[in-house]
Design a protein around this motif. Structure first.
Motif, PDB file in Angstrom:
ATOM      1  N   UNK A  19      70.558  11.104  67.672  1.00 26.47           N
ATOM      2  CA  UNK A  19      71.696  10.603  66.931  1.00 26.47           C
ATOM      3  C   UNK A  19      71.593  10.850  65.439  1.00 26.47           C
ATOM      4  N   UNK A  20      72.540  10.260  64.699  1.00 23.73           N
ATOM      5  CA  UNK A  20      72.632  10.445  63.260  1.00 23.73           C
ATOM      6  C   UNK A  20      71.783   9.420  62.508  1.00 23.73           C
ATOM      7  N   UNK A  21      71.397   9.790  61.299  1.00 26.79           N
ATOM      8  CA  UNK A  21      70.615   8.880  60.466  1.00 26.79           C
ATOM      9  C   UNK A  21      71.509   7.957  59.645  1.00 26.79           C
ATOM     10  N   UNK A  22      72.798   8.020  59.889  1.00 25.61           N
ATOM     11  CA  UNK A  22      73.736   7.174  59.166  1.00 25.61           C
ATOM     12  C   UNK A  22      74.237   6.056  60.079  1.00 25.61           C
ATOM     13  N   UNK A  23      75.037   5.181  59.517  1.00 21.84           N
ATOM     14  CA  UNK A  23      75.600   4.095  60.314  1.00 21.84           C
ATOM     15  C   UNK A  23      74.908   2.768  60.049  1.00 21.84           C
ATOM     16  N   UNK A  24      75.467   1.700  60.652  1.00 23.45           N
ATOM     17  CA  UNK A  24      74.980   0.341  60.411  1.00 23.45           C
ATOM     18  C   UNK A  24      74.896  -0.442  61.723  1.00 23.45           C
ATOM     19  N   UNK A  25      74.025  -1.430  61.712  1.00 26.64           N
ATOM     20  CA  UNK A  25      73.993  -2.407  62.812  1.00 26.64           C
ATOM     21  C   UNK A  25      74.312  -3.776  62.217  1.00 26.64           C
ATOM     22  N   UNK A  26      74.804  -4.680  63.092  1.00 23.85           N
ATOM     23  CA  UNK A  26      75.279  -5.978  62.613  1.00 23.85           C
ATOM     24  C   UNK A  26      74.591  -7.160  63.288  1.00 23.85           C
ATOM     25  N   UNK A  27      73.620  -6.864  64.118  1.00 24.31           N
ATOM     26  CA  UNK A  27      72.779  -7.913  64.720  1.00 24.31           C
ATOM     27  C   UNK A  27      71.570  -7.235  65.330  1.00 24.31           C
ATOM     28  N   UNK A  28      70.571  -8.052  65.684  1.00 20.50           N
ATOM     29  CA  UNK A  28      69.333  -7.545  66.295  1.00 20.50           C
ATOM     30  C   UNK A  28      69.059  -8.349  67.556  1.00 20.50           C
ATOM     31  N   UNK A  29      68.685  -7.665  68.629  1.00 17.78           N
ATOM     32  CA  UNK A  29      68.366  -8.351  69.874  1.00 17.78           C
ATOM     33  C   UNK A  29      67.175  -7.684  70.551  1.00 17.78           C
ATOM     34  N   UNK A  30      66.393  -8.501  71.259  1.00 14.94           N
ATOM     35  CA  UNK A  30      65.318  -7.973  72.099  1.00 14.94           C
ATOM     36  C   UNK A  30      65.620  -8.234  73.572  1.00 14.94           C
ATOM     37  N   UNK A  31      66.815  -8.738  73.850  1.00 16.07           N
ATOM     38  CA  UNK A  31      67.220  -9.123  75.207  1.00 16.07           C
ATOM     39  C   UNK A  31      68.477  -8.352  75.591  1.00 16.07           C
ATOM     40  N   UNK A  32      68.357  -7.482  76.578  1.00 17.93           N
ATOM     41  CA  UNK A  32      69.494  -6.649  76.978  1.00 17.93           C
ATOM     42  C   UNK A  32      70.636  -7.473  77.569  1.00 17.93           C
ATOM     43  N   UNK A  33      70.376  -8.750  77.893  1.00 16.83           N
ATOM     44  CA  UNK A  33      71.438  -9.626  78.402  1.00 16.83           C
ATOM     45  C   UNK A  33      72.263 -10.228  77.272  1.00 16.83           C
ATOM     46  N   UNK A  34      71.789 -10.061  76.049  1.00 14.90           N
ATOM     47  CA  UNK A  34      72.457 -10.647  74.886  1.00 14.90           C
ATOM     48  C   UNK A  34      72.657  -9.572  73.818  1.00 14.90           C
ATOM     49  N   UNK A  35      73.623  -8.734  74.047  1.00 12.18           N
ATOM     50  CA  UNK A  35      73.875  -7.594  73.170  1.00 12.18           C
ATOM     51  C   UNK A  35      75.245  -7.730  72.528  1.00 12.18           C
ATOM     52  N   UNK A  36      75.264  -7.693  71.206  1.00 15.23           N
ATOM     53  CA  UNK A  36      76.530  -7.711  70.482  1.00 15.23           C
ATOM     54  C   UNK A  36      76.995  -6.302  70.170  1.00 15.23           C
ATOM     55  N   UNK A  37      78.246  -6.180  69.790  1.00 16.94           N
ATOM     56  CA  UNK A  37      78.784  -4.868  69.441  1.00 16.94           C
ATOM     57  C   UNK A  37      78.092  -4.337  68.186  1.00 16.94           C
ATOM     58  N   UNK A  38      77.694  -3.077  68.223  1.00 15.60           N
ATOM     59  CA  UNK A  38      76.988  -2.411  67.121  1.00 15.60           C
ATOM     60  C   UNK A  38      75.689  -3.143  66.783  1.00 15.60           C
ATOM     61  N   UNK A  39      74.989  -3.524  67.817  1.00 16.15           N
ATOM     62  CA  UNK A  39      73.710  -4.245  67.708  1.00 16.15           C
ATOM     63  C   UNK A  39      72.544  -3.259  67.659  1.00 16.15           C
ATOM     64  N   UNK A  40      71.415  -3.713  67.118  1.00 12.20           N
ATOM     65  CA  UNK A  40      70.159  -2.979  67.204  1.00 12.20           C
ATOM     66  C   UNK A  40      69.336  -3.602  68.318  1.00 12.20           C
TER      67      UNK A  40
END
Length: 465
Positions: A19-40
């Motif tokens: 992928x690209x080195x640009x862009x942003x994330x708006x949350x962080x998760x370590x649980x695939x059951x709790x994923x927000x849009x544009x999450x890391x």
């Protein structure tokens, strides 16, 4: 939260491999059951899972980027970003440290063998009267929970209270490196985690690791009645204050009187005497109360405002939570965790809250006591007898020692019952208790006694209909 991919890579020494080195994330998760849009999504490994197996699922749910330390099986969707690092857990912590550094706010770290959660809750509730305050939720106080808590910091936050737990030397050092505390509170040093730390001296050293990271203009507040803690803390140069009963404590508990609905405390707070009320009837909590008020006072909260807020304190879930039943009975849910000292405080609370019926203590195993394991359980049994428990119900393999301690202290055998599991205990409670009884539930978190609380509450509520 808004983090650029470039910022993430620099923080965790990562390399974009897809992928690209640009862009942003708006949350962080370590649980695939709790994923927000544009999450890391950070793919961690556990004893029973590997987050790398869920990277594609995280992307499908809306994650924009993932941090991995090995190849991901399957085809990565277009428009997504994969960042590779040497170790994903270390990357999680490195990123949390960098993110925390964006916020120029006072962060208070709270640790100790016993009472750190209550002290954290008190400090957060008092600070919230003046500051928009972030606090640790639940058991997010370890290598994974602390960074996830730090990622919840937002621009509107003016203070944060972070709980630090540990099971071995070096853990609080790692957590404190991320948190960068302005101040720290160490509630005490007790024989908890002896199983992994081996000695009281090691427990004291582990707790005091936080002192290395205190801001130059910050402070540490430590239990002045614990000589081992004071001796260990003396090795650090940060500004230190003490709280406790000893005459030389900066914040000194002068008198504690337990009432039906709470405790009245008289305290000498650096030369000025104040009276304060705390709405939980356990005198052992005076340490936590005075430490919490003192910490907030040192952070600039007016003493009278702090004392006023204290009177309206409400316990969190599974921490001395009192549920009133019809006909005068009560359930005291203190199942968050347990050790001998907190067991004693809970038993005192039950004794003081009982109004009509019998006092029933449902007590389960306490974990990680090491060489103090049997003695600690025996001591709790003695405290149950001393606090005039009418019926003692023990659950688990170690619970039998609580029962044994109660019998040794003179409790009548027809008032002591031991069960191997929660199912047996539940059947007994349903058959023998009524809605006038005050029932205390407490054990280590691993016993999952909250399940028994909810089943018993449901039974009592339906029986009353």
């Amino acid at each position: 939260m808004r983090m650029a991919i470039d910022f993430i890579c620099r923080s965790i020494e990562g390399k974009v491999v897809w992928g690209e080195k640009s862009g942003y994330v708006y949350s962080v998760s370590t649980d695939s059951r709790d994923i927000g849009n544009e999450c890391l999504f950070i793919a961690l490994r556990g004893e029973r899972f590997d987050g790398h197996d869920f990277v594609l699922e995280a992307f499908a749910k809306g994650a924009y980027a993932a941090v991995v330390d090995r190849d991901v099986p399957g085809e990565i969707p277009a428009g997504k970003v994969v960042i590779k690092v040497a170790d994903t857990l270390k990357a999680l912590q490195m990123l949390a440290k960098s993110y925390r550094e964006r916020f120029k706010i006072p962060v208070i770290a709270v640790t100790g063998s016993v009472g750190k959660t209550t002290t954290k809750e008190i400090i957060a509730s008092l600070l919230a009267r003046r500051f928009n305050t972030l606090k640790t939720e639940g058991n997010f106080n370890n290598d994974i929970g602390v960074p996830l808590t730090l990622f919840k910091l937002e621009a509107h936050h003016q203070a944060a209270v972070i709980e630090l737990a540990m099971r071995a030397l070096g853990e609080i050092d790692r957590l404190s490196y991320m948190v960068k505390p302005h101040a720290a509170v160490i509630t005490n040093v007790e024989p908890v985690h002896l199983e992994t730390l081996g000695s009281m001296e090691n427990i004291a050293r582990a707790k005091c690791e936080v002192l290395k990271y205190i801001d130059p203009d910050g402070f540490a507040l430590i239990n002045g009645d614990n000589q081992l803690l004071r001796k260990t803390a003396a090795n650090y140069s940060c500004r230190k204050y003490t709280f406790g009963y000893n005459n030389d404590c900066d914040f000194r508990i002068v008198k504690v009187e337990s009432k039906n609905k709470g405790i009245n405390i008289v305290a000498d707070m650096r030369g000025k005497v104040y009276k304060m009320f705390f709405p939980l009837p356990a005198s052992k909590l005076a340490y936590n109360v005075v430490a919490g008020v003192a910490a907030c006072h040192l952070l600039g909260i007016d003493m009278h405002d702090a004392i006023s807020a204290l009177a309206h304190y409400e316990a969190g879930d599974n921490r001395l939570r009192v549920i009133n039943l019809s006909w005068g009975g009560k359930i005291i849910d203190d199942t968050y965790n347990a050790n001998p000292l907190s067991m004693e405080a809970a038993l005192e609370t039950g004794k003081n809250l009982r109004e009509k019926g019998r006092l029933v203590a449902v007590l389960g195993d306490m974990y990680e006591l090491g060489s103090y394991e049997i003695e600690g359980h025996l001591e709790v049994g003695k405290k149950a007898s001393q606090n005039r428990v009418d019926i003692l119900v023990t659950v688990g393999k170690l619970g039998k020692y609580i029962a044994q301690g109660a019998l040794q202290a003179g409790m009548s055998p027809d008032k002591v019952y031991s069960f191997a599991d929660k199912e047996e205990a539940f059947s007994f409670l349903c058959a023998h208790l009524d809605n006038e009884d005050t029932v205390l539930f407490k054990a280590s978190r691993g016993m999952k006694m909250e399940v028994l609380v909810e089943r018993y509450l449901d039974f009592m509520e339906n029986r009353d209909k």
